[in-house]
Design an enzyme around this catalytic site. Structure first.
Site, PDB file in Angstrom:
ATOM      1  N   SER A   1      47.097 110.634 -25.489  1.00  0.00           N
ATOM      2  CA  SER A   1      48.467 111.006 -25.172  1.00  0.00           C
ATOM      3  C   SER A   1      48.517 111.894 -23.945  1.00  0.00           C
ATOM      4  O   SER A   1      47.632 112.727 -23.726  1.00  0.00           O
ATOM      5  CB  SER A   1      49.097 111.729 -26.352  1.00  0.00           C
ATOM      6  OG  SER A   1      49.093 110.903 -27.480  1.00  0.00           O
TER       7      SER A   1
ATOM      8  N   HIS B   1      45.978 104.852 -27.571  1.00  0.00           N
ATOM      9  CA  HIS B   1      44.805 105.511 -28.139  1.00  0.00           C
ATOM     10  C   HIS B   1      43.546 105.301 -27.310  1.00  0.00           C
ATOM     11  O   HIS B   1      42.535 105.929 -27.549  1.00  0.00           O
ATOM     12  CB  HIS B   1      44.609 105.070 -29.597  1.00  0.00           C
ATOM     13  CG  HIS B   1      45.623 105.687 -30.507  1.00  0.00           C
ATOM     14  ND1 HIS B   1      45.466 105.795 -31.853  1.00  0.00           N
ATOM     15  CD2 HIS B   1      46.818 106.273 -30.236  1.00  0.00           C
ATOM     16  CE1 HIS B   1      46.522 106.392 -32.382  1.00  0.00           C
ATOM     17  NE2 HIS B   1      47.355 106.672 -31.421  1.00  0.00           N
TER      18      HIS B   1
ATOM     19  N   LYS C   1      54.210 117.793 -37.740  1.00  0.00           N
ATOM     20  CA  LYS C   1      55.178 118.132 -36.689  1.00  0.00           C
ATOM     21  C   LYS C   1      56.133 116.955 -36.459  1.00  0.00           C
ATOM     22  O   LYS C   1      57.359 117.113 -36.419  1.00  0.00           O
ATOM     23  CB  LYS C   1      54.419 118.472 -35.405  1.00  0.00           C
ATOM     24  CG  LYS C   1      55.286 119.032 -34.316  1.00  0.00           C
ATOM     25  CD  LYS C   1      54.424 119.462 -33.120  1.00  0.00           C
ATOM     26  CE  LYS C   1      55.305 119.964 -31.990  1.00  0.00           C
ATOM     27  NZ  LYS C   1      54.510 120.368 -30.827  1.00  0.00           N
ATOM     28  N   ASP C   2      55.563 115.749 -36.322  1.00  0.00           N
ATOM     29  CA  ASP C   2      56.393 114.551 -36.154  1.00  0.00           C
ATOM     30  C   ASP C   2      57.266 114.332 -37.380  1.00  0.00           C
ATOM     31  O   ASP C   2      58.430 113.939 -37.263  1.00  0.00           O
ATOM     32  CB  ASP C   2      55.523 113.313 -35.936  1.00  0.00           C
ATOM     33  CG  ASP C   2      54.986 113.235 -34.512  1.00  0.00           C
ATOM     34  OD1 ASP C   2      55.291 114.152 -33.723  1.00  0.00           O
ATOM     35  OD2 ASP C   2      54.274 112.261 -34.192  1.00  0.00           O
TER      36      ASP C   2
ATOM     37  N   GLU D   1      77.924  97.156 -26.590  1.00  0.00           N
ATOM     38  CA  GLU D   1      77.548  98.369 -27.318  1.00  0.00           C
ATOM     39  C   GLU D   1      77.105  99.427 -26.313  1.00  0.00           C
ATOM     40  O   GLU D   1      76.650  99.118 -25.217  1.00  0.00           O
ATOM     41  CB  GLU D   1      76.390  98.053 -28.268  1.00  0.00           C
ATOM     42  CG  GLU D   1      76.802  97.174 -29.415  1.00  0.00           C
ATOM     43  CD  GLU D   1      77.625  97.929 -30.437  1.00  0.00           C
ATOM     44  OE1 GLU D   1      77.079  98.424 -31.406  1.00  0.00           O
ATOM     45  OE2 GLU D   1      78.849  98.040 -30.240  1.00  0.00           O
TER      46      GLU D   1
END
Lengths: 188, 415, 253
Positions: free
Chosen positions: B220, B216, B244-245, B288
């Site tokens: 972005s 921040h 949207k997220d 894994e």
């Protein structure tokens, strides 16, 4: 788990226009469905803290009373708690029956607390703050009423496990049980 | 940071708190008005998705920890008790076990998005380095979590991975003994792994908060890789990006739910349903899936110490990435040559992952070696050299210009 | 968007690869069709009950099922009194009594199935050195799951020429390494099914595999049923979210 959205308008960015009503409804519906999802997702977490299947499966046990002589008492563990089983003698039964119910803090007749007069079966947890009262052994202090005495804060119980003196608000709890034969009970 | 102002919020209690501790001002500033470039695509949602996954992992993990026993004689059975007897225990455990995989999927996509659009470049170096540290802590957390069910793969995974440290000369063996708290992986090891597995997610949470704070500061990145020049280039985070997220998160949860409910053991290994046995190693042990590329690098080097260094080095070099990349342009959109190599790197990662699952012999060993070579070549040689040689495509003047010429932007994307 | 598609494709590919990597190490197993397979599949309770009969009459002579409480069978349709009667047929150790001695008592549904051997050493001593694995999780602890169990149980045959069978070992097509201590245990009509089903070897293998799938995952049916609801819910939520997002972003110019 589900992501809930902030209804627009609170952020002050919702644009006004022709479709604003339909839009508001859409946002509300989305938010409502999201909240329902989040709330439903919380349930498995909360439920997982309740007793599990193995705990519940062991919730009833059988106790053989035959070895307990008159005047003696045994303690058995049921659901992780001590259960007092006292084989009362005639004097103790008499004491329990002759009390004036009006004098009791939690008035219950002795007959309502036993299935057979000689067998008193109560959960051995003081109703004050959960200590285990003394009185199972003959050498224990049994308080002013010949029953049990809680050493934590001085509650006295009588020979029917009723509170007589001290801070406890209620009688010792009588668990659910049934005689499966003359000398056997099933707790729970 | 914003100053606390009088009567900023409608709710008087919120105002009262805020004038003494401006957390609401901060939240309002960081998550309500935070300007987000308006042209970000759905790949930018994977940060939020990873964050949600961390929350899901901590929540399920907390409730699982209430039922789990971290003693070697009880651990396996206590996990089975969770699966069989605890109310919804099977759900919590499958969400947690598959959640680890989903968390890594989200983070890998997040990382490759950063690689493609040059999100690691100035001024976002610290943001990127924090991300690499998060990745490392995640790997440690996941590894220790996998040990807890105390199955065969748990035990032998723990043995093999802790033995990596024995590669270091002189200090190696004492370090391994220290990690084990004994002379083999045993009860003290399981106990400390449980303690650390409980602690590290909260360390992760702290790192994620720092990661977000660093984000921040500079804002972005976006698919064009150019800076936002003003409000015409951005949208407020809430509600535009939250919605949207949120949609992307729900789509991701659908995939997640599919694994949890319909193929919960697909990503695991059957051997982990066999209790740990220190006397018998499973015929074919594999980590894994999310560790496989690094496992391939480890095995590609025919030297114990060399392999360990290469493996750790492959992650450590990511920290130097902001300085290894010499290009002036962030986004691969405008780097026609490097863009090809980006995809080669992505394929290289998949190939390494596949090779890591295969026995380390014959052709697979050769493939793993070629893959390892390319990995290091890509970061250590290609990236610095190409940045100097490549002629990037012309950048648009601003985000809004590119967005408004939507058709034009689309054609560039396809170019 | 191309990048997004490629990323999703790559992730899917990576998962596929991981899965393929795991599958490729197993002997090729014939795929069976199971009523419990798929999103809407549920355990065939009748088959699982028959499978339990085989476990009880055949498998349990050597194999333990130590993680499974008898009450678990409620999940394949055993009633309370049936469970009590069934449990009473097993003896488990109780005690210590007031004299300090351990004693044997009839089991209750809360008890787990008793093991045929006291410990691993006793099991090995009685089985020519081989350890019959515990069956509680066998359907999840083998590559191929119930397909493997079915294949294994029907996979016994004469050792092909050239195979040097070790003493006391048996040849099985599907067992890794092919030599296994367990003999070909399922015989045609080796059990008499309570429900009258004809007990072919194939039938028995299917039934016992179904049963073992159930005990490995007693919440199998509940899991899939919840899964369908969760995914339907998420699809609705996703639809609403997408519509909201489209509406909201359409106000941007």
């Amino acid at each position: 788990m589900a992501q809930t959205t902030h209804p627009p308008g609170t952020g002050g960015h919702a644009a006004s226009g022709d479709g604003s009503n339909r839009r508001d409804f859409l946002y509300l519906a989305t938010g409502a469905v999201g909240v329902v999802g989040a709330a439903s997702a919380a349930w498995p977490f909360i439920s997982s803290m309740n007793p599990a299947a193995d705990t519940l499966a062991l919730a009833s046990i059988d106790v053989d009373l035959a070895p307990v002589a008159e005047g003696q008492a045994i303690t058995v563990t049921w659901r992780g708690k001590p259960v007092f089983v006292r084989h009362r003698n005639a004097k103790e039964i008499e004491q329990a029956k002759t009390v004036n119910l009006g004098d009791l803090r939690d008035p219950v007749a002795d007959e309502a607390r036993v299935k057979k007069p000689e067998w008193l079966i109560v959960v051995g947890i003081c109703t004050h703050l959960g200590c285990v009262p003394l009185g199972q052994k003959v050498t224990d202090p049994r308080g002013d009423f010949e029953g049990w005495f809680c050493p934590c804060h001085g509650s006295h119980y009588d020979t029917a496990g009723r509170i007589r003196k001290g801070p406890a608000p209620a009688n010792l709890v009588v668990p659910t049980y049934a005689f499966t034969s003359d000398t056997k009970i099933r707790l729970g | 940071m914003a100053q606390a102002q009088a009567s900023k919020f409608k709710n008087p209690l919120v105002n009262w708190i805020d004038s003494r501790l401006p957390i609401f001002t901060m939240l309002d500033h960081e998550y309500n008005h935070y300007p987000m470039p308006r042209n970000v695509n759905y790949l930018w949602a994977f940060g939020a998705i990873a964050g949600i996954m961390l929350v899901i992992m901590i929540a399920t993990g907390l409730f699982l920890a209430m039922q789990y026993s971290s003693h070697t004689s009880l651990a396996f059975d206590s996990v089975e008790r969770i699966m069989r007897d605890v109310n919804y225990g099977w759900l919590l455990r499958y969400v947690h076990a598959n959640g680890a995989s989903m968390f890594f999927i989200a983070v890998y996509i997040h990382m490759f998005r950063g690689l493609y659009y040059g999100s690691y470049k100035a001024p976002r170096e610290i943001l990127w380095i924090l991300g690499v540290i998060i990745f490392l802590v995640m790997m440690g957390t996941a590894f220790m979590g996998y040990v807890l069910p105390w199955g065969q793969m748990s035990f032998w995974g723990a043995t093999v991975i802790t033995n990596l440290f024995s590669a270091f000369p002189i200090v190696g063996d004492p370090i391994v003994t220290l990690l084990w708290g004994g002379f083999s992986v045993d009860n003290p090891t399981l106990n400390r792994f449980f303690a650390l597995h409980f602690l590290l997610p909260f360390v992760l949470l702290g790192l994620v908060i720092l990661h977000t704070a660093a984000l921040h500061v500079c804002g972005s990145n976006n698919p064009l890789g150019i800076d936002a020049k003003g409000p015409q280039d951005t949208v407020p985070f809430n509600p535009y990006v939250t919605l949207k997220d949120g949609f992307a998160v729900v789509m991701f949860l659908i995939v997640f739910a599919f694994f949890v409910f319909f193929m919960p053991n697909y990503l695991g290994h059957p051997d982990n349903y066999i209790p740990a046995n220190p006397l018998v190693t499973p015929a074919h042990i594999v980590p894994e899936w999310y560790f496989l590329p690094f496992y391939a690098i480890l095995r590609a080097i025919p030297d114990k110490l060399g392999g360990v260094i290469a493996m750790f080095g492959s992650i450590a070099l990511l920290m130097a990435l902001p300085w290894l990349d010499t290009s002036k342009v962030r986004s691969c959109k405008f780097r026609p040559i490097y863009r090809q190599f980006f995809w080669i790197l992505a394929i290289d990662g998949l190939v390494l992952g596949y090779a890591g699952a295969m026995p380390a012999e014959g052709a697979w060993l050769l493939i793993a070696r070629v893959g390892t070579f390319y990995y290091f070549f890509h970061f250590l040689v290609l990236l610095p050299v190409l940045g100097k040689l490549e002629r990037p495509l012309p950048l648009p003047n601003s985000i809004s210009e590119a967005v408004l010429k939507g058709a034009h932007a689309k054609s560039m994307e396809k170019a | 968007m191309r990048a997004l598609k490629t990323a999703i494709l790559s992730a899917a590919l990576a998962l596929g690869l991981a899965g393929a990597a795991q599958a490729s190490e197993a002997v090729h197993l014939p795929k069976q069709s199971w009523p419990h397979a798929g999103m809407f599949g549920t355990i065939d309770k009748a088959a699982a009950q028959r499978g339990f009969q085989i476990y009880k009459e055949v498998c349990s002579a050597c194999h333990s099922m130590r993680l499974v409480p008898i009450r678990t069978l409620a999940g394949i349709g055993f009633k309370d009194d049936e469970l009590k009667a069934l449990a009473a047929g097993y003896e488990v150790q109780g005690g210590p009594n007031d004299a300090g001695e351990m004693f044997m008592r009839p089991a209750i549904p809360a008890d787990r199935f008793p093991s045929p051997f006291a410990n691993e050493q006793a099991a090995r001593a009685a089985n020519n050195g081989a350890l019959p694995p515990d069956l509680s999780l066998i359907a999840k602890a083998r590559v191929g799951g119930e397909d493997y169990l079915h294949a294994f149980l029907t996979g016994f045959e004469e050792a092909p020429a050239g195979v040097n069978l070790m003493p006391g070992m048996n040849y099985n097509k599907y067992f890794p390494g092919h030599q296994v201590g367990m003999p070909n245990i399922l015989q045609p009509d080796g059990v008499t099914y309570a429900d009258g089903t004809k007990a072919t070897v194939e039938q028995q293998a299917r039934d016992v595999s179904t049963f073992l799938t159930f005990v490995a995952e007693p919440h199998h049916d509940a899991r899939k049923q919840m899964g369908v609801k969760v995914i339907l819910f998420l699809l609705v939520l996703a639809g609403l979210m997408y519509a909201s997002k489209r509406k909201l972003w359409s106000t941007l110019h």
